[in-house]
Design a protein around this motif. Structure first.
Motif, PDB file in Angstrom:
ATOM      1  N   ARG A  51       0.699   8.902  -8.854  1.00 56.41           N
ATOM      2  CA  ARG A  51       0.281   9.836  -7.588  1.00 56.41           C
ATOM      3  C   ARG A  51       0.318   9.160  -6.329  1.00 56.41           C
ATOM      4  NH1 ARG A  51      -5.355  11.354 -10.040  1.00 56.41           N
ATOM      5  NH2 ARG A  51      -5.581  12.338  -7.855  1.00 56.41           N
ATOM      6  N   ALA A  52       1.006   9.491  -5.344  1.00 58.04           N
ATOM      7  CA  ALA A  52       1.032   8.798  -4.012  1.00 58.04           C
ATOM      8  C   ALA A  52      -0.345   8.405  -3.590  1.00 58.04           C
ATOM      9  CB  ALA A  52       1.968   9.625  -3.290  1.00 58.04           C
ATOM     10  N   ALA A  53      -1.070   9.400  -3.598  1.00 59.51           N
ATOM     11  CA  ALA A  53      -2.622   9.298  -2.722  1.00 59.51           C
ATOM     12  C   ALA A  53      -3.400   8.268  -3.608  1.00 59.51           C
ATOM     13  CB  ALA A  53      -3.306  10.735  -3.201  1.00 59.51           C
ATOM     14  N   ILE A  54      -2.826   7.552  -4.828  1.00 56.16           N
ATOM     15  CA  ILE A  54      -3.340   6.367  -5.367  1.00 56.16           C
ATOM     16  C   ILE A  54      -2.717   5.135  -4.971  1.00 56.16           C
ATOM     17  CG2 ILE A  54      -4.225   5.334  -7.291  1.00 56.16           C
ATOM     18  CD1 ILE A  54      -4.860   7.859  -8.459  1.00 56.16           C
ATOM     19  N   TYR A  55      -1.297   5.338  -5.024  1.00 52.28           N
ATOM     20  CA  TYR A  55      -0.624   4.315  -4.702  1.00 52.28           C
ATOM     21  C   TYR A  55      -0.829   3.579  -3.400  1.00 52.28           C
ATOM     22  CZ  TYR A  55       1.842   3.750  -9.287  1.00 52.28           C
ATOM     23  OH  TYR A  55       2.265   3.618 -10.521  1.00 52.28           O
ATOM     24  N   ASP A  58      -4.199   2.037  -2.186  1.00 48.97           N
ATOM     25  CA  ASP A  58      -4.312   1.055  -2.751  1.00 48.97           C
ATOM     26  C   ASP A  58      -3.321  -0.252  -2.448  1.00 48.97           C
ATOM     27  OD1 ASP A  58      -5.181  -0.855  -4.569  1.00 48.97           O
ATOM     28  OD2 ASP A  58      -4.729   0.222  -6.420  1.00 48.97           O
ATOM     29  N   MET A  59      -2.236  -0.002  -2.309  1.00 54.46           N
ATOM     30  CA  MET A  59      -1.345  -1.133  -1.716  1.00 54.46           C
ATOM     31  C   MET A  59      -1.499  -1.449  -0.384  1.00 54.46           C
ATOM     32  SD  MET A  59       1.705  -1.856  -0.049  1.00 54.46           S
ATOM     33  CE  MET A  59       2.684  -0.379   0.195  1.00 54.46           C
ATOM     34  N   LEU A  97       0.407  -7.870  -4.283  1.00 59.46           N
ATOM     35  CA  LEU A  97       1.620  -8.558  -4.921  1.00 59.46           C
ATOM     36  C   LEU A  97       2.157  -7.730  -6.306  1.00 59.46           C
ATOM     37  CD1 LEU A  97       1.880 -12.218  -4.282  1.00 59.46           C
ATOM     38  CD2 LEU A  97       3.588 -10.751  -3.995  1.00 59.46           C
ATOM     39  N   LEU A  98       1.070  -7.510  -6.970  1.00 63.49           N
ATOM     40  CA  LEU A  98       1.224  -7.050  -8.411  1.00 63.49           C
ATOM     41  C   LEU A  98       1.732  -5.721  -8.427  1.00 63.49           C
ATOM     42  CD1 LEU A  98      -1.568  -8.810 -10.755  1.00 63.49           C
ATOM     43  CD2 LEU A  98       0.903  -9.085 -10.457  1.00 63.49           C
ATOM     44  N   PHE A  99       1.984  -4.963  -7.258  1.00 60.03           N
ATOM     45  CA  PHE A  99       2.488  -3.482  -7.308  1.00 60.03           C
ATOM     46  C   PHE A  99       4.102  -3.924  -7.348  1.00 60.03           C
ATOM     47  CE2 PHE A  99      -1.240  -2.102  -5.435  1.00 60.03           C
ATOM     48  CZ  PHE A  99      -1.253  -0.752  -5.934  1.00 60.03           C
ATOM     49  N   TRP A 305      -8.956 -10.589 -12.419  1.00 55.42           N
ATOM     50  CA  TRP A 305      -7.762 -11.283 -12.733  1.00 55.42           C
ATOM     51  C   TRP A 305      -6.476 -10.491 -13.507  1.00 55.42           C
ATOM     52  CZ3 TRP A 305      -6.619 -11.227 -17.966  1.00 55.42           C
ATOM     53  CH2 TRP A 305      -7.675 -10.938 -18.672  1.00 55.42           C
ATOM     54  N   ALA A 306      -6.759  -9.501 -13.562  1.00 54.15           N
ATOM     55  CA  ALA A 306      -5.464  -8.601 -14.371  1.00 54.15           C
ATOM     56  C   ALA A 306      -5.452  -7.359 -13.416  1.00 54.15           C
ATOM     57  CB  ALA A 306      -5.589  -8.597 -15.686  1.00 54.15           C
ATOM     58  N   PRO A 307      -5.290  -7.194 -12.225  1.00 54.10           N
ATOM     59  CA  PRO A 307      -5.418  -5.992 -11.435  1.00 54.10           C
ATOM     60  C   PRO A 307      -4.183  -4.985 -11.619  1.00 54.10           C
ATOM     61  CG  PRO A 307      -4.590  -7.687  -9.951  1.00 54.10           C
ATOM     62  CD  PRO A 307      -5.031  -8.395 -11.343  1.00 54.10           C
ATOM     63  N   VAL A 308      -4.172  -3.800 -11.000  1.00 57.98           N
ATOM     64  CA  VAL A 308      -3.175  -2.784 -11.074  1.00 57.98           C
ATOM     65  C   VAL A 308      -2.639  -2.567 -12.591  1.00 57.98           C
ATOM     66  CG1 VAL A 308      -0.824  -2.194  -9.856  1.00 57.98           C
ATOM     67  CG2 VAL A 308      -2.430  -4.003  -8.785  1.00 57.98           C
ATOM     68  N   GLY A 309      -3.822  -2.310 -13.443  1.00 55.17           N
ATOM     69  CA  GLY A 309      -3.493  -1.960 -14.699  1.00 55.17           C
ATOM     70  C   GLY A 309      -3.098  -2.559 -15.483  1.00 55.17           C
ATOM     71  N   LEU A 310      -2.905  -4.074 -15.106  1.00 51.98           N
ATOM     72  CA  LEU A 310      -2.555  -5.208 -16.144  1.00 51.98           C
ATOM     73  C   LEU A 310      -3.392  -5.618 -17.261  1.00 51.98           C
ATOM     74  CD1 LEU A 310      -0.222  -7.006 -13.890  1.00 51.98           C
ATOM     75  CD2 LEU A 310       0.514  -5.813 -15.827  1.00 51.98           C
ATOM     76  N   ARG A 311      -4.830  -5.104 -17.155  1.00 53.22           N
ATOM     77  CA  ARG A 311      -5.681  -5.647 -18.059  1.00 53.22           C
ATOM     78  C   ARG A 311      -5.271  -4.618 -19.350  1.00 53.22           C
ATOM     79  NH1 ARG A 311      -8.039  -2.510 -14.150  1.00 53.22           N
ATOM     80  NH2 ARG A 311      -9.237  -0.615 -14.708  1.00 53.22           N
TER      81      ARG A 311
END
Length: 367
Positions: A51-55, A58-59, A97-99, A305-311
């Motif tokens: 969803r572009a409205a989130i990406y 956020d970035m 960066l994690l994007f 410590w684990a952003p952008v879904g990495l948790r």
């Protein structure tokens, strides 16, 4: 490096003692849990669109906050205020960066312009253009490569010596100055000295942790993308060095320290992204999942410590193309469908410190 006395033990069931679960591992060829794989695919199809409205917000917001805080760290006279800004900058730039992880998985047409803008605002300024991950990370997800010698992002850390963990984490601090040297000196030098160009590409052009990994020469459209990203990073790196020579090194040194902290945070996250207990055999999808880690709610600090879904890293290995903003809902649906005691539940852990403790204990047994 092998440890048959550890690897050949079966995976403990959820009903076994917690100490037993911490002390043992499972064979790499554990059979696939087809019910889990089917549920993961069927229950989440309707939320698999980025969803572009989130990406975009956020970035862009993370990058803007990171650079504003970095400016504060450089310009403020109060050491305490500058330190606070530096910490905030490190966390915000870490998220921005994690994007790069999302860029490797989303379809090239899913978010028009996102890759270009991310590289312009984040990748090139921080000297980590997206080509350093694209074409590399997907090999980590390859069914026959995960956990083997051909996996660029895998080392059997749990089977190594205890001292390897702090060394692994602390070497990340050297990444930003190394990237500066790479883009400002080695890449331009490689233009006139082909062996240097070949060495830099094979050994210093990918975000990998496997020291035996050698990157293949880029081809076609990807090679053209690499050229422009390399050019942008080199021009920027040379400009940073030139400005520092002309006006002083303090801003660059502070920026390098901030990004070094970001690199250290990411390296610590990497330590707990997997259990690192495979000794080189090809693994089933379920074995790969169980060698990976979810830190779902109620863990409160995991988004930092684990952003952008990495948790939800284990879940990500089940659904690599799932956008980060949908992983929480995916986890809720799959957990509710499969119930307590399922294979899916076994990849969930309570937090960072329990995972680091587990990994340290594994290295002490192996050592």
């Amino acid at each position: 490096m092998t440890a048959p006395n550890v690897i050949d033990q079966p995976r403990p069931s959820p009903q076994q003692e917690p100490a037993a679960r911490t002390a043992s591992t499972w064979h790499s060829q554990i059979p696939d849990d087809k019910a889990m794989l089917r549920a993961a695919a069927e229950l989440t199809r309707d939320i698999a669109t980025a969803r572009a409205a989130i990406y975009w917000p956020d970035m862009l917001g993370s990058a803007a906050l990171g650079y504003a805080a970095l400016a504060g760290a450089i310009l403020l006279d109060s050491p305490l205020a500058a330190l606070a800004c530096g910490l905030l900058a490190s966390l915000a730039l870490y998220r921005a960066l994690l994007f790069i992880h999302e860029l490797t998985h989303i379809h090239k047409d899913a978010l028009p312009g996102f890759r270009f803008v991310w590289n312009l605002l984040v990748g090139i300024p921080l000297l980590i253009p997206s080509f350093m991950y694209e074409g590399v990370h997907t090999q980590h997800h390859a069914r026959t490569r995960y956990g083997t010698i051909e996996d660029p992002e895998y080392m059997p850390l749990a089977l190594m010596k205890p001292w390897s963990l702090p060394v692994f984490a602390l070497t990340a601090i050297l990444l930003p100055p190394a990237l500066l040297v790479r883009s400002a000196l080695l890449v331009p030098l490689g233009v006139i000295i082909p062996p240097v160009r070949k060495l830099v590409w094979e050994r210093a052009s990918s975000l990998s942790i496997n020291p035996q990994y050698r990157r293949r020469k880029p081809e076609g459209a990807f090679a053209r993308m690499v050229f422009w990203q390399e050019l942008g990073a080199s021009i920027w790196a040379i400009a940073l060095v030139a400005a520092s020579i002309a006006y002083g090194w303090r801003p660059l040194i502070i920026a390098l320290c901030v990004v070094s902290l970001t690199a250290f945070l990411n390296q610590v996250r990497t330590l707990v992204a997997h259990l690192w207990e495979n000794d080189g055999e090809a693994m089933t999808v379920t074995a790969q999942y169980l060698d990976s880690v979810n830190v779902p709610p109620p863990a409160l600090l995991s988004p930092l410590w684990a952003p952008v879904g990495l948790r939800f890293h284990a879940l990500h290995h089940l659904l690599p193309s799932m956008p980060y903003h949908s992983l929480g809902e995916c986890h809720r649906r799959i957990s509710a469908h499969l119930g307590a005691g399922s294979t899916y539940e076994q990849a969930s852990y309570k937090g960072l410190m329990p995972l680091l403790t587990r990994l340290a204990r594994s290295t002490m047994r192996a050592g």
